[in-house]
Design a protein around this motif. Structure first.
Motif, short mmCIF file in Angstrom:
data_model
loop_
_atom_site.label_atom_id
_atom_site.label_comp_id
_atom_site.label_asym_id
_atom_site.label_seq_id
_atom_site.Cartn_x
_atom_site.Cartn_y
_atom_site.Cartn_z
N HIS A 56 0.82 -1.21 0.00
CA HIS A 56 0.00 0.00 0.00
C HIS A 56 0.85 1.25 0.00
CE1 HIS A 56 0.76 -0.07 4.36
NE2 HIS A 56 0.37 1.20 4.39
N THR A 57 0.21 2.36 -0.29
CA THR A 57 0.84 3.67 -0.24
C THR A 57 -0.18 4.67 0.29
OG1 THR A 57 2.09 5.32 -1.49
CG2 THR A 57 0.25 4.27 -2.64
N HIS A 58 0.30 5.78 0.81
CA HIS A 58 -0.57 6.84 1.32
C HIS A 58 -0.30 8.14 0.58
CE1 HIS A 58 -2.23 4.75 4.82
NE2 HIS A 58 -1.03 4.22 4.99
N LYS A 59 -1.34 8.94 0.41
CA LYS A 59 -1.18 10.27 -0.20
C LYS A 59 -0.60 11.26 0.80
CE LYS A 59 -5.22 9.54 -3.09
NZ LYS A 59 -6.64 9.80 -3.21
N LYS A 60 -1.06 11.20 2.07
CA LYS A 60 -0.65 12.19 3.07
C LYS A 60 0.09 11.58 4.25
CE LYS A 60 -4.97 14.01 3.21
NZ LYS A 60 -6.05 14.78 3.77
N GLN A 61 -0.23 10.36 4.60
CA GLN A 61 0.27 9.82 5.86
C GLN A 61 1.70 9.32 5.77
OE1 GLN A 61 -1.46 6.20 7.75
NE2 GLN A 61 -2.02 7.62 9.36
N GLU A 62 2.51 9.74 6.74
CA GLU A 62 3.85 9.21 6.96
C GLU A 62 3.71 8.09 7.99
OE1 GLU A 62 7.86 11.48 7.90
OE2 GLU A 62 6.46 11.63 9.57
N GLU A 63 4.43 6.98 7.79
CA GLU A 63 4.36 5.88 8.75
C GLU A 63 5.75 5.51 9.25
OE1 GLU A 63 0.52 3.22 7.63
OE2 GLU A 63 2.28 2.90 6.36
N VAL A 64 5.79 5.03 10.49
CA VAL A 64 7.01 4.46 11.06
C VAL A 64 6.67 3.04 11.49
CG1 VAL A 64 8.75 4.61 12.89
CG2 VAL A 64 7.84 6.71 11.86
N TYR A 65 7.47 2.09 11.03
CA TYR A 65 7.32 0.68 11.37
C TYR A 65 8.43 0.34 12.36
CZ TYR A 65 4.23 0.28 7.33
OH TYR A 65 3.20 0.43 6.45
N VAL A 66 8.07 -0.16 13.54
CA VAL A 66 9.04 -0.52 14.57
C VAL A 66 8.95 -2.03 14.80
CG1 VAL A 66 9.82 -0.15 16.93
CG2 VAL A 66 8.75 1.74 15.67
N VAL A 67 10.05 -2.72 14.60
CA VAL A 67 10.09 -4.17 14.79
C VAL A 67 10.28 -4.44 16.28
CG1 VAL A 67 11.25 -6.33 14.22
CG2 VAL A 67 11.05 -4.51 12.49
N VAL A 68 9.28 -5.03 16.93
CA VAL A 68 9.37 -5.32 18.36
C VAL A 68 9.63 -6.80 18.63
CG1 VAL A 68 8.00 -3.32 19.03
CG2 VAL A 68 6.84 -5.51 18.62
N GLY A 69 9.62 -7.61 17.58
CA GLY A 69 9.93 -9.02 17.73
C GLY A 69 10.18 -9.67 16.39
N GLY A 70 11.06 -10.66 16.37
CA GLY A 70 11.31 -11.39 15.14
C GLY A 70 12.15 -10.62 14.14
N SER A 71 11.97 -10.99 12.89
CA SER A 71 12.73 -10.37 11.80
C SER A 71 11.93 -10.51 10.52
CB SER A 71 14.09 -11.06 11.65
OG SER A 71 13.91 -12.40 11.24
N GLY A 72 12.45 -9.90 9.46
CA GLY A 72 11.79 -10.01 8.18
C GLY A 72 12.42 -9.10 7.15
N ARG A 73 11.64 -8.80 6.13
CA ARG A 73 12.08 -7.90 5.08
C ARG A 73 10.93 -6.96 4.74
NH1 ARG A 73 14.39 -10.65 -0.06
NH2 ARG A 73 12.26 -11.34 -0.23
N MET A 74 11.30 -5.80 4.21
CA MET A 74 10.31 -4.82 3.80
C MET A 74 10.68 -4.33 2.41
SD MET A 74 9.14 -1.52 5.99
CE MET A 74 7.46 -0.97 5.85
N LYS A 75 9.67 -4.25 1.55
CA LYS A 75 9.89 -3.71 0.21
C LYS A 75 9.35 -2.29 0.20
CE LYS A 75 9.25 -4.46 -4.71
NZ LYS A 75 8.66 -5.29 -5.75
N LEU A 76 10.20 -1.34 -0.20
CA LEU A 76 9.87 0.08 -0.25
C LEU A 76 10.09 0.52 -1.69
CD1 LEU A 76 11.84 0.75 2.97
CD2 LEU A 76 9.35 0.90 2.78
N ASP A 77 8.99 0.74 -2.44
CA ASP A 77 9.06 0.93 -3.89
C ASP A 77 9.81 -0.26 -4.48
OD1 ASP A 77 7.45 3.21 -4.02
OD2 ASP A 77 9.15 4.58 -3.86
N ASP A 78 11.01 -0.05 -5.02
CA ASP A 78 11.75 -1.16 -5.64
C ASP A 78 12.91 -1.67 -4.80
OD1 ASP A 78 10.15 -1.21 -7.96
OD2 ASP A 78 11.28 0.46 -8.83
N GLU A 79 13.03 -1.18 -3.57
CA GLU A 79 14.16 -1.58 -2.72
C GLU A 79 13.68 -2.50 -1.60
OE1 GLU A 79 17.73 0.47 -0.11
OE2 GLU A 79 16.57 1.68 -1.51
#
Length: 133
Positions: A56-79
């Protein structure tokens, strides 16, 4: 009342099943329960090895994702970035995002601002299976 107290794991409905994903996907929205006026907050638990089914994407909202457990990967546009416990990722408006859990699952707190008010769907665009290998 000068404060609001909510237990993110016990005091909120789990709406994870509404995302048509893994049966043990957990998604709890805290914005209304906390009476947040300027921001939004959610807790999510993504099961081991599972990719959240929507980007998903937002027009106005800025988000912060905080990992509080485990691990993973995040895709941001093409990265794609690796995530580990206590990493925090700021995602500006107009950036597509998606995430997947590592072998031990992924627990995240998501903070967004500004609060999207009565019509949050007007600010967001989502796409199922946005992150395809």
């Amino acid at each position: 009342m000068p404060f609001t107290l909510v237990n993110l794991k016990e005091g909120l409905e789990d709406v994870g099943s509404k995302f048509d994903g893994a049966p043990d996907l957990e998604f709890r929205l805290a914005t209304e329960a906390l009476d947040l006026e300027q921001s939004g907050l959610s807790y999510q638990h993504v099961p081991p090895g599972y990719r959240f089914p929507y980007g998903h994407t937002h027009k106005k909202q800025e988000e912060v994702y905080v990992v509080v457990g485990g691990s993973g990967r995040m895709k941001l546009d093409d990265e794609i970035v690796e995530l580990k416990e206590w990493d925090a990722v700021r995602v500006p408006p107009d950036t597509w995002r998606g995430y997947e859990a590592g072998p031990g699952g992924l627990e995240i707190i998501v903070i967004g601002a500004p609060n999207l008010g009565e019509a949050p769907r007007e600010d967001v665009e989502g796409q199922r299976d946005w992150w395809a290998d």
